[in-house]
Design an enzyme around this catalytic site. Structure first.
Site, PDB file in Angstrom:
ATOM      1  N   ASP A 122      68.107 -15.024  53.016  1.00 34.96           N
ATOM      2  CA  ASP A 122      66.717 -15.449  53.319  1.00 34.96           C
ATOM      3  C   ASP A 122      66.170 -13.565  53.448  1.00 34.96           C
ATOM      4  O   ASP A 122      66.796 -12.986  53.993  1.00 34.96           O
ATOM      5  CB  ASP A 122      66.611 -15.736  54.871  1.00 34.96           C
ATOM      6  CG  ASP A 122      65.041 -15.690  55.162  1.00 34.96           C
ATOM      7  OD1 ASP A 122      64.611 -16.834  55.030  1.00 34.96           O
ATOM      8  OD2 ASP A 122      64.635 -14.870  56.283  1.00 34.96           O
TER       9      ASP A 122
ATOM     10  N   ASN B 189      81.354 -12.794  63.528  1.00 32.85           N
ATOM     11  CA  ASN B 189      80.485 -13.523  64.153  1.00 32.85           C
ATOM     12  C   ASN B 189      80.543 -15.267  63.507  1.00 32.85           C
ATOM     13  O   ASN B 189      80.132 -15.958  64.569  1.00 32.85           O
ATOM     14  CB  ASN B 189      79.002 -13.256  63.914  1.00 32.85           C
ATOM     15  CG  ASN B 189      78.714 -11.811  64.340  1.00 32.85           C
ATOM     16  OD1 ASN B 189      79.462 -11.458  65.473  1.00 32.85           O
ATOM     17  ND2 ASN B 189      77.534 -11.332  64.160  1.00 32.85           N
TER      18      ASN B 189
ATOM     19  N   GLY C  22      71.784 -11.137  60.412  1.00 31.48           N
ATOM     20  CA  GLY C  22      72.023  -9.736  59.795  1.00 31.48           C
ATOM     21  C   GLY C  22      73.291  -9.108  60.034  1.00 31.48           C
ATOM     22  O   GLY C  22      73.925  -9.723  60.935  1.00 31.48           O
TER      23      GLY C  22
ATOM     24  N   PRO D 108      69.140 -14.773  66.196  1.00 34.12           N
ATOM     25  CA  PRO D 108      70.079 -15.627  67.025  1.00 34.12           C
ATOM     26  C   PRO D 108      70.711 -14.540  68.012  1.00 34.12           C
ATOM     27  O   PRO D 108      70.806 -15.133  69.378  1.00 34.12           O
ATOM     28  CB  PRO D 108      70.944 -16.456  66.326  1.00 34.12           C
ATOM     29  CG  PRO D 108      70.925 -15.702  64.923  1.00 34.12           C
ATOM     30  CD  PRO D 108      69.863 -15.060  64.846  1.00 34.12           C
TER      31      PRO D 108
ATOM     32  N   SER E  91      74.918  -4.953  59.642  1.00 32.90           N
ATOM     33  CA  SER E  91      75.073  -3.651  59.159  1.00 32.90           C
ATOM     34  C   SER E  91      76.481  -3.057  58.638  1.00 32.90           C
ATOM     35  O   SER E  91      76.778  -2.180  58.058  1.00 32.90           O
ATOM     36  CB  SER E  91      74.677  -2.667  60.209  1.00 32.90           C
ATOM     37  OG  SER E  91      75.717  -2.608  61.616  1.00 32.90           O
TER      38      SER E  91
ATOM     39  N   TYR F 259      59.412  -6.998  53.563  1.00 32.16           N
ATOM     40  CA  TYR F 259      60.609  -6.135  53.828  1.00 32.16           C
ATOM     41  C   TYR F 259      60.803  -5.157  53.119  1.00 32.16           C
ATOM     42  O   TYR F 259      61.129  -5.209  51.786  1.00 32.16           O
ATOM     43  CB  TYR F 259      61.945  -7.244  54.091  1.00 32.16           C
ATOM     44  CG  TYR F 259      62.005  -8.218  55.003  1.00 32.16           C
ATOM     45  CD1 TYR F 259      60.931  -8.582  56.030  1.00 32.16           C
ATOM     46  CD2 TYR F 259      62.787  -9.361  54.732  1.00 32.16           C
ATOM     47  CE1 TYR F 259      60.985  -9.819  56.901  1.00 32.16           C
ATOM     48  CE2 TYR F 259      62.973 -10.342  55.654  1.00 32.16           C
ATOM     49  CZ  TYR F 259      61.787 -10.513  56.862  1.00 32.16           C
ATOM     50  OH  TYR F 259      61.826 -11.571  57.635  1.00 32.16           O
TER      51      TYR F 259
ATOM     52  N   TRP G 297      65.357 -17.325  63.342  1.00 32.62           N
ATOM     53  CA  TRP G 297      65.883 -15.928  63.123  1.00 32.62           C
ATOM     54  C   TRP G 297      66.244 -15.200  64.493  1.00 32.62           C
ATOM     55  O   TRP G 297      65.892 -15.709  65.298  1.00 32.62           O
ATOM     56  CB  TRP G 297      64.796 -15.218  62.443  1.00 32.62           C
ATOM     57  CG  TRP G 297      63.437 -15.057  62.932  1.00 32.62           C
ATOM     58  CD1 TRP G 297      62.445 -15.952  63.050  1.00 32.62           C
ATOM     59  CD2 TRP G 297      63.081 -13.800  63.702  1.00 32.62           C
ATOM     60  NE1 TRP G 297      61.397 -15.403  63.483  1.00 32.62           N
ATOM     61  CE2 TRP G 297      61.832 -14.224  63.918  1.00 32.62           C
ATOM     62  CE3 TRP G 297      63.463 -12.578  64.147  1.00 32.62           C
ATOM     63  CZ2 TRP G 297      60.652 -13.444  64.891  1.00 32.62           C
ATOM     64  CZ3 TRP G 297      62.767 -12.093  64.983  1.00 32.62           C
ATOM     65  CH2 TRP G 297      61.457 -12.311  65.223  1.00 32.62           C
TER      66      TRP G 297
ATOM     67  N   GLN H 121      80.846  -7.511  60.354  1.00 31.34           N
ATOM     68  CA  GLN H 121      80.584  -8.123  61.578  1.00 31.34           C
ATOM     69  C   GLN H 121      80.204  -9.785  61.092  1.00 31.34           C
ATOM     70  O   GLN H 121      80.294 -10.622  62.061  1.00 31.34           O
ATOM     71  CB  GLN H 121      78.959  -7.639  61.670  1.00 31.34           C
ATOM     72  CG  GLN H 121      78.768  -6.212  62.347  1.00 31.34           C
ATOM     73  CD  GLN H 121      77.450  -5.589  62.462  1.00 31.34           C
ATOM     74  OE1 GLN H 121      76.573  -6.018  61.749  1.00 31.34           O
ATOM     75  NE2 GLN H 121      77.486  -4.432  63.540  1.00 31.34           N
TER      76      GLN H 121
ATOM     77  N   ARG I 115      70.379  -1.003  65.414  1.00 30.39           N
ATOM     78  CA  ARG I 115      69.420  -1.545  64.840  1.00 30.39           C
ATOM     79  C   ARG I 115      68.070  -0.858  65.516  1.00 30.39           C
ATOM     80  O   ARG I 115      66.900  -0.747  64.933  1.00 30.39           O
ATOM     81  CB  ARG I 115      69.154  -2.837  65.077  1.00 30.39           C
ATOM     82  CG  ARG I 115      67.743  -3.511  64.290  1.00 30.39           C
ATOM     83  CD  ARG I 115      67.726  -5.035  64.080  1.00 30.39           C
ATOM     84  NE  ARG I 115      68.638  -5.375  62.947  1.00 30.39           N
ATOM     85  CZ  ARG I 115      68.748  -6.617  62.603  1.00 30.39           C
ATOM     86  NH1 ARG I 115      68.024  -7.495  62.986  1.00 30.39           N
ATOM     87  NH2 ARG I 115      69.305  -6.563  61.557  1.00 30.39           N
TER      88      ARG I 115
END
Length: 336
Positions: A49, A294, A284, A204, A286, A54, A202, A290, A225
């Site tokens: 997505d 997750n 998302g 979460p 970085s 962006y 978006w 991650q 972030r």
């Protein structure tokens, strides 16, 4: 990776989607952003997505490059149009949808989109005109299904009515939804269910707040972030996620997560996916590490007692007011 049909007639999407709103072209260098997309693919994520706004289109370019070697029918590509028009006329007018769609397709390196979403509601354009623009895109074979993002319940109902009349598959809504932000529960979800509209949510992890890395009374961590992404700090403060009381309550979730054998991010993602109307949650990252960590949340079934305990800890830090749906918030007159 578990996959589900989005709405009644949408694409089959992975339970976790990968998004790049504050990473590609912003928080991360291109090679790091591409590495995250590849890690998502390796983890079984099929749904990606993004949006034309962006990083002024750069996020679409990076995603397109990262997916260029993947067979097109093995991924679900979703993007958005409309936001960034400054509230002026033309945000979701047919001619703008047409031109923005062609530009997005070029940046993404594809002939069609699996899901094209209206990024916020455009008050300056009659909804009939907006839906006509999407209908033209579907008829041209450039879009398979249509969705919206952050629309209120009444906007969703009218949009779905017009979509049915025009033969447009309006299949999804993309709202913010997490343990702290539950504004869709009272009106939006009840409106969507009988319309066959699924939720692709978006944030979460509430922009990383529910990972526990932001501590009450402490400086924002370097590389986070809120620090490294342009606009990251503003977005977190807009939702009041960085208030010390909220951050303290998030820290109190740690023992609950540990008792369930989870990290805080895993608990947050599992909580969001636990809601029966959430088809997919957009995450998302970085760093590639991650993503794999997750996704362990997918294997978790949360016990009722744990859900009750989460609510007791977060208490009045949870935001539930449906008037805080983003499309409504942005229409409010500014205070002098």
């Amino acid at each position: 990776m578990d996959c589900r049909r989005l709405g009644e007639a949408g694409p089959v999407v992975s339970r976790v989607a990968f998004g790049n709103s504050l990473t590609a072209g912003n928080q991360l260098a291109d090679d790091s952003a591409v590495a995250c997309v590849r890690a998502a693919l390796e983890a079984g994520i099929t749904t990606f997505d993004t949006a034309d706004v962006y990083s002024d289109g750069r996020a679409e370019e990076v995603l397109g490059a990262a997916l260029s070697t993947v067979p097109r029918d093995r991924v679900v590509i979703c993007t958005k149009v409309g936001r960034g028009a400054g509230g002026g006329a033309g945000g979701l007018a047919p001619e703008r949808i047409r031109s923005c769609l062609d530009a997005s397709l070029k940046r993404l390196g594809t002939d069609y989109l699996d899901l094209y979403q209206a990024h916020l509601y455009d008050d300056a354009t009659p909804l009939e005109e907006t839906m006509r623009g999407f209908a033209e895109a579907v008829a041209a074979g450039k879009v398979r299904a249509v969705g919206v993002s952050e629309w209120a319940a009444d906007e969703l109902a009218e949009g779905a009515r017009l979509a049915r009349e025009m033969g447009v598959p309006l299949v999804s809504n993309q709202p913010q939804y997490n343990m702290l932000w539950r504004v869709i529960e009272r009106e939006v979800i009840p409106a969507c269910e009988p319309l066959g509209i699924g939720q692709v949510v978006w944030s979460p992890l509430a922009g990383g707040v529910l990972s526990g890395k932001y501590r009450p009374g402490a400086a924002l961590p370097e590389g986070s972030r809120a620090v490294a992404a342009k606009g990251g700090d503003n977005s977190l403060r807009r939702w009041k996620f960085l208030q010390d009381d909220t951050l303290e309550r998030v820290q109190r979730l740690r023992p609950l997560a540990a008792e369930a054998g989870l990290t805080l991010p895993q608990l947050a993602l599992a909580w969001t996916l636990h809601h029966p109307t959430v088809t997919s949650a957009v995450i998302g990252a970085s760093s590639p590490a991650q993503i794999a960590g997750n996704l362990k949340a997918l294997d978790v079934a949360l016990e009722p007692d744990l859900l009750v305990a989460v609510d007791e800890v977060l208490a009045d830090s949870v935001v539930r007011d449906p008037d805080l749906t983003l499309s409504r918030m942005l229409r409010r007159p500014r205070q002098a």
